[in-house]
Scaffold this motif. Structure first.
Motif, mmCIF file in Angstrom:
data_model
loop_
_atom_site.group_PDB
_atom_site.id
_atom_site.type_symbol
_atom_site.label_atom_id
_atom_site.label_comp_id
_atom_site.label_asym_id
_atom_site.label_seq_id
_atom_site.Cartn_x
_atom_site.Cartn_y
_atom_site.Cartn_z
ATOM 1 N N PHE A 157 48.287 93.053 88.542
ATOM 2 C CA PHE A 157 49.226 92.550 89.553
ATOM 3 C C PHE A 157 49.087 91.050 89.817
ATOM 4 C CE2 PHE A 157 48.351 97.042 90.605
ATOM 5 C CZ PHE A 157 49.619 97.551 90.344
ATOM 6 N N HIS A 158 48.092 90.436 89.220
ATOM 7 C CA HIS A 158 48.036 88.969 89.281
ATOM 8 C C HIS A 158 47.488 88.469 87.945
ATOM 9 C CE1 HIS A 158 43.661 89.376 90.362
ATOM 10 N NE2 HIS A 158 43.574 88.139 89.922
ATOM 11 N N CYS A 199 44.104 89.610 94.725
ATOM 12 C CA CYS A 199 45.485 89.517 95.188
ATOM 13 C C CYS A 199 45.797 90.541 96.285
ATOM 14 C CB CYS A 199 46.462 89.675 94.022
ATOM 15 S SG CYS A 199 46.533 91.340 93.337
ATOM 16 N N CYS A 206 43.162 92.768 86.586
ATOM 17 C CA CYS A 206 44.187 93.187 87.546
ATOM 18 C C CYS A 206 45.586 92.990 86.950
ATOM 19 C CB CYS A 206 44.053 92.402 88.844
ATOM 20 S SG CYS A 206 45.347 92.832 90.030
ATOM 21 N N CYS A 253 42.464 95.467 94.464
ATOM 22 C CA CYS A 253 42.169 94.172 93.860
ATOM 23 C C CYS A 253 41.687 93.231 94.959
ATOM 24 C CB CYS A 253 43.385 93.566 93.177
ATOM 25 S SG CYS A 253 43.042 91.900 92.572
#
Ligand SMILES: [Zn+2]
Length: 413
Positions: free
Chosen positions: A50-51, A73, A48, A70
């Protein structure tokens, strides 16, 4: 700023595919791109972005729904959200980006975005597998266990000289057998390092296509390195090659890269083949059969590239560096392709010989016959030399001997 009309937006949203957009931004997953997008069944996965994701599994891309999500997150969305969140584009620029990618004209406003590919990390070292693995499968390869080996011993009318070569050829080329019924063609490079093994199933005795590849049963083809990196995913109910790897002490795809070589390449450095012409065929089975049928280590070394497309200058390099004379023997369907390759590779000791599949070929071999089919038909229909007159005709050089000594064959009728 001009407004983008709805019709154009609809057209773009129709064309845009989430997996293609994400792949463009992340690149495809591979040993050099652990952050890339990876196909997994009908879906795709990635670490991911985004995290701080340590292992794949949370971030899933759904081509069917044209979206991503995801599960750790909570990041989710479609192509527009992806471009706005991940690429930090404004909404109109996301539309323009997609218009550019899918060749749909939007307006003349340039997109304030340039794709900067992440610098590729240095290439991983080449995977070398332990020789003990090869030897174990070689011990397991017998006429009882292995369909192809059984066929080689019992399905072909070898003469006595050829028959005496079989065991040695199978040992020299390291032909092995796997527990699930695969014949294993190990690939050892010019330095004798084990690169990987190609696993293929062959039809059993009694089958109409005995001696040919079994393309019907499940899991009839694989590579050893791939098997070593796969584990069973109970949720997906399929083999996946995602960490944790089942045999990290033998092969960890994050640390080494499997690189294929030609089947029989290790023999190019053996003393007895040092001056042999390299005779390169497509399939491993053909190389084995030709080595048994025509083996003469002082003049010929039969090796296989393992497929039409596998013939590249890169893979030929060890042979070119050795200054070897190389003759290509394509199968019928590969003649044109290999002729073009000879031109593009541009090595003056590389040539092509189509005699086995053109001159030796007979209509009864069928249009799809490969070299092995033609040679096996020739061997199996050749007349045994049981009559002294036949011997004299077949081998004119011994005729004076026969005449002078008044030779006969023991069991001549
Ligand atoms: Zn996440």
């Amino acid at each position: 700023m001009p407004k983008i009309d709805k019709q154009t937006i609809d057209k773009i949203m129709e064309a845009a595919k989430i997996e293609e957009v994400i792949d463009e931004c992340l690149g495809s997953y591979g040993p050099n791109n652990p952050n890339g997008l990876k196909k997994s069944g009908v879906r795709y996965k990635a670490l991911c972005p985004f995290h701080d994701d340590k292992s794949m599994g949370s971030f899933i891309v759904y081509p069917k729904g044209n979206c991503y999500k995801c599960f750790s997150c909570g990041a989710k969305g479609g192509v527009i959200e992806w471009l706005m969140e991940h690429e930090k584009l404004s909404y109109p620029d996301a539309i323009r980006w997609l218009g550019k990618k899918y060749s749909i004209p939007v307006d003349d406003v340039p997109v304030d975005w340039t794709y900067i590919p992440k610098p590729a990390p240095p290439p991983l070292p080449t995977l070398h597998l332990p020789m003990s693995l090869v030897l174990r499968t070689q011990y397991a390869a017998t006429t009882e266990s292995d369909n192809l080996i059984k066929w080689i011993y019992t399905g072909i009318k070898w003469d006595s000289v050829q028959r005496r070569r079989i065991t040695q050829v199978l040992a020299d080329y390291h032909v092995g057998h796997g527990k699930k019924g695969h014949t294993i063609f190990w690939q050892l490079d010019e330095g004798g390092h084990v690169r990987t093994g190609k696993m293929m199933k062959y039809y059993p005795p009694g089958h109409a296509k005995y001696g040919h590849r079994d393309k019907d049963s499940s899991w009839n083809f694989d590579f050893i390195h791939s098997v070593l990196s796969k584990h069973w995913d109970p949720e997906l109910r399929e083999f996946t090659d995602e960490p944790p790897y089942p045999y990290p002490d033998i092969y960890n795809p994050d640390k080494q890269e499997a690189r294929l070589t030609f089947f029989g390449m290790h023999l190019t450095q053996a003393a007895m083949y040092r001056h042999a012409t390299i005779k390169l065929v497509e399939s491993e089975k053909t190389a084995i059969l030709m080595a048994i049928a025509y083996g003469n280590s002082a003049s010929d070394l039969w090796i296989a590239c393992g497929g039409l497309e596998m013939l590249t200058r890169e893979r030929l390099k060890p042979l070119i560096d050795q200054g070897r004379r190389i003759i290509l023997y394509p199968d019928r369907d590969g003649i044109d392709k290999w002729r073009k390759k000879v031109d593009s590779i541009g090595y003056d000791r590389l040539s092509i010989d189509t005699d086995p599949v053109l001159k030796w070929w007979r209509p009864e071999d069928g249009p799809k016959a490969d070299i092995a089919d033609v040679v096996v038909r020739m061997l199996n229909t050749s007349k045994p030399l049981t009559n002294i007159q036949d011997v004299a005709t077949e081998m004119p050089q011994v005729k004076p001997l026969i005449d002078n000594l008044d030779l006969t064959i023991d069991n001549e009728q």
